[in-house]
Design an enzyme around this catalytic site. Structure first.
Site, PDB file in Angstrom:
ATOM      1  N   ASP A 267       0.688  32.307   7.955  1.00 16.91           N
ATOM      2  CA  ASP A 267       1.522  32.101   9.138  1.00 16.91           C
ATOM      3  C   ASP A 267       1.803  33.375   9.914  1.00 16.91           C
ATOM      4  O   ASP A 267       1.475  33.482  11.092  1.00 16.91           O
ATOM      5  CB  ASP A 267       2.829  31.400   8.744  1.00 16.91           C
ATOM      6  CG  ASP A 267       3.507  32.028   7.537  1.00 16.91           C
ATOM      7  OD1 ASP A 267       3.100  33.136   7.112  1.00 16.91           O
ATOM      8  OD2 ASP A 267       4.456  31.425   7.016  1.00 16.91           O
TER       9      ASP A 267
ATOM     10  N   ASP B  78       8.739  37.270  -6.791  1.00 16.94           N
ATOM     11  CA  ASP B  78       7.502  36.559  -7.131  1.00 16.94           C
ATOM     12  C   ASP B  78       6.301  37.412  -6.752  1.00 16.94           C
ATOM     13  O   ASP B  78       6.305  38.098  -5.722  1.00 16.94           O
ATOM     14  CB  ASP B  78       7.426  35.219  -6.404  1.00 16.94           C
ATOM     15  CG  ASP B  78       8.599  34.316  -6.747  1.00 16.94           C
ATOM     16  OD1 ASP B  78       8.856  34.128  -7.950  1.00 16.94           O
ATOM     17  OD2 ASP B  78       9.259  33.816  -5.812  1.00 16.94           O
TER      18      ASP B  78
ATOM     19  N   ASP C  19       2.282  36.871  -6.141  1.00 15.20           N
ATOM     20  CA  ASP C  19       1.176  35.924  -5.995  1.00 15.20           C
ATOM     21  C   ASP C  19      -0.138  36.678  -5.897  1.00 15.20           C
ATOM     22  O   ASP C  19      -0.204  37.785  -5.342  1.00 15.20           O
ATOM     23  CB  ASP C  19       1.367  35.064  -4.748  1.00 15.20           C
ATOM     24  CG  ASP C  19       2.609  34.191  -4.833  1.00 15.20           C
ATOM     25  OD1 ASP C  19       3.084  33.939  -5.963  1.00 15.20           O
ATOM     26  OD2 ASP C  19       3.126  33.781  -3.769  1.00 15.20           O
TER      27      ASP C  19
END
Length: 457
Positions: free
Chosen positions: A154, A76, A78
């Site tokens: 995070d 993926d 992003d």
């Protein structure tokens, strides 16, 4: 560089712990990192260039940057930008906006979706676009700067930005150094970040397993102490996290990480107890061997059923429950059914295992007792069972614990290769041979019609 206490936009957060500290950026130029446009999705590049040409900041962000830096192949890609979702939609006809709580743009290229997120702010601007209920962010669409966006993530390794205008990597949290050192490190105070969202403990283990990273000491230290906080997470979310842990090709390393940090006993309490009490280690050997096979299937792009995965993970619990019920004097088949139901029911309180997976899981377990049968009808019924192949594969795994299954495995492997009529003849032959070995078969007594018996009988 002090980072304060960042907020998690996709989970719980303390709204009073917002970062206001100014940040400095480290720019890693193209000749000092390994990311090449050749390794980036052409569709992601199209999005980045279109945004940039329209006057917006545009960055490849998060896991894709991290994986490319360590030589991985991201699935993926992003994008983060200072364009709002509405502005993104105006630029791309193939764009759809999703989400109320966290508004995102999906730019669709056939089967590939490039997710584009707007930088989020660290302060509430009073517009009503940030809502908090019981400490949980239920809506968060206040937009901010790239610095704000970075510290809200995070782990430092996920807070790196690849800039399309000069092909540099932007680092606001020390993530580049951590990636080069193959180190997992939380942004902010670890204990507070775990309390904000306990699932981060699972993410730490999963990413460390995937990337072959070490969890930094301060990030690792609170995990065993706070492991029980996972019981507060939604069971449906934990189900998804378990699939990520074990179906991403790094199941063995993930399992060992869960054991090491005391998380296994929270996710699978009955299996963990069974493994601990199994002195021979046979149950653990089955588990590790099964996870190793699962990793190989994922690497070969072969399908893996969640039902089979949970049959494996909960097998120790099933075996322990079965032994307990048999000691109570229950018949074998009844004990098996009750053990399967009991383990499934207890596990549902922690992880929301859908029925479309729990029922096949139980069938895999219950079919195990049929593999010792050589009766023609039972063999044919077992072969035609929709869960036969998965159950047979599970039987093969059990050989890791005991060689006593070798004969059964050989028989059923051959049975699958034979035509039905040929197999039936062979089974009849085996049955006849057994009768000869055991003595002449008994004659069947004909039943007398009712009322035909003599008074003396």
């Amino acid at each position: 560089m002090p980072l304060g206490n960042p907020v998690n936009p996709t989970g719980s957060a303390n709204i009073n712990s917002i970062v206001t500290t100014p940040f400095t950026v480290r720019v890693i130029p193209r000749d000092q990192h390994s990311i090449s446009r050749r390794d980036i999705s052409p569709n992601a590049l199209r999005v980045l260039y279109r945004l940039r040409e329209s006057g917006f900041g545009a960055y490849l962000v998060g896991g894709a940057v991290r994986d490319l830096l360590v030589g991985g192949r991201p699935k993926d890609f992003d994008v983060a930008t200072d364009a709002t979702p509405e502005q993104i939609k105006q630029l791309f006809r193939n764009c759809r906006l999703i989400g109320r709580r966290f508004r995102l743009a999906h730019v669709v290229f056939g089967r590939e979706i490039i997710e584009v997120a707007t930088f989020r702010a660290n302060v509430d601007d009073g517009s009503g676009d940030r809502e908090v209920e019981n400490g949980m962010l239920v809506r968060d669409n206040v937009y901010g700067s790239i610095e704000d966006d970075a510290v809200r993530r995070d782990f430092t390794c996920n807070a790196l930005y690849y800039a399309i205008e000069d092909f540099s990597v932007r680092d606001y949290t020390g993530g580049f150094e951590d990636v080069m050192a193959r180190r997992m490190k939380l942004i902010g105070d670890p204990e507070q970040r775990y309390r904000e969202d306990p699932v981060r403990m699972l993410r730490a283990v999963r990413l460390a397993a995937k990337l072959n990273f070490e969890i930094e000491a301060a990030t690792a230290e609170p995990i065993p102490r706070l492991a029980n906080l996972l019981s507060e997470a939604a069971p449906a979310r934990l189900f998804e996290e378990v699939l990520k842990l074990f179906l991403s090709g790094h199941g063995v390393a993930s399992f060992e990480g869960l054991e090491r940090y005391g998380l296994l006993a929270v996710l699978f309490p009955e299996s963990a107890a069974a493994l601990k009490s199994n002195r021979t280690g046979a149950l653990r050997r089955i588990l590790i061997d099964g996870l190793r096979n699962t990793d190989e299937r994922v690497a070969n792009e072969e399908p893996v059923s969640p039902a089979f995965l949970f049959a494996l993970l909960l097998w120790p619990a099933f075996c322990r429950a079965l032994i307990g019920l048999q000691k109570q004097g229950l018949a074998p088949e009844e004990a098996q059914r009750r053990a399967a139901d009991r383990v499934t029911l207890h596990q549902l309180s922690t992880i929301a295992l859908p029925r479309r997976f729990s029922l096949p899981m139980q069938e895999i377990w219950l079919l195990q007792s049929r593999f010792s049968s050589r009766q023609r009808k039972r063999v044919m019924r077992t072969l035609s069972h929709p869960r036969f192949r998965a159950a047979f594969d599970f039987l093969a795994l059990r050989q890791a614990a005991s060689s006593e299954h070798q004969e059964d495995i050989a028989f059923w492997r051959e049975a699958q290769a034979q035509a039905g009529q040929e197999l039936g003849v062979e089974l009849d032959s085996v049955h006849t041979d057994r009768e000869v070995e055991e003595g002449a078969p008994r004659r069947r007594r004909r039943r007398r019609p009712r009322g035909s018996a003599t008074a003396g009988e």
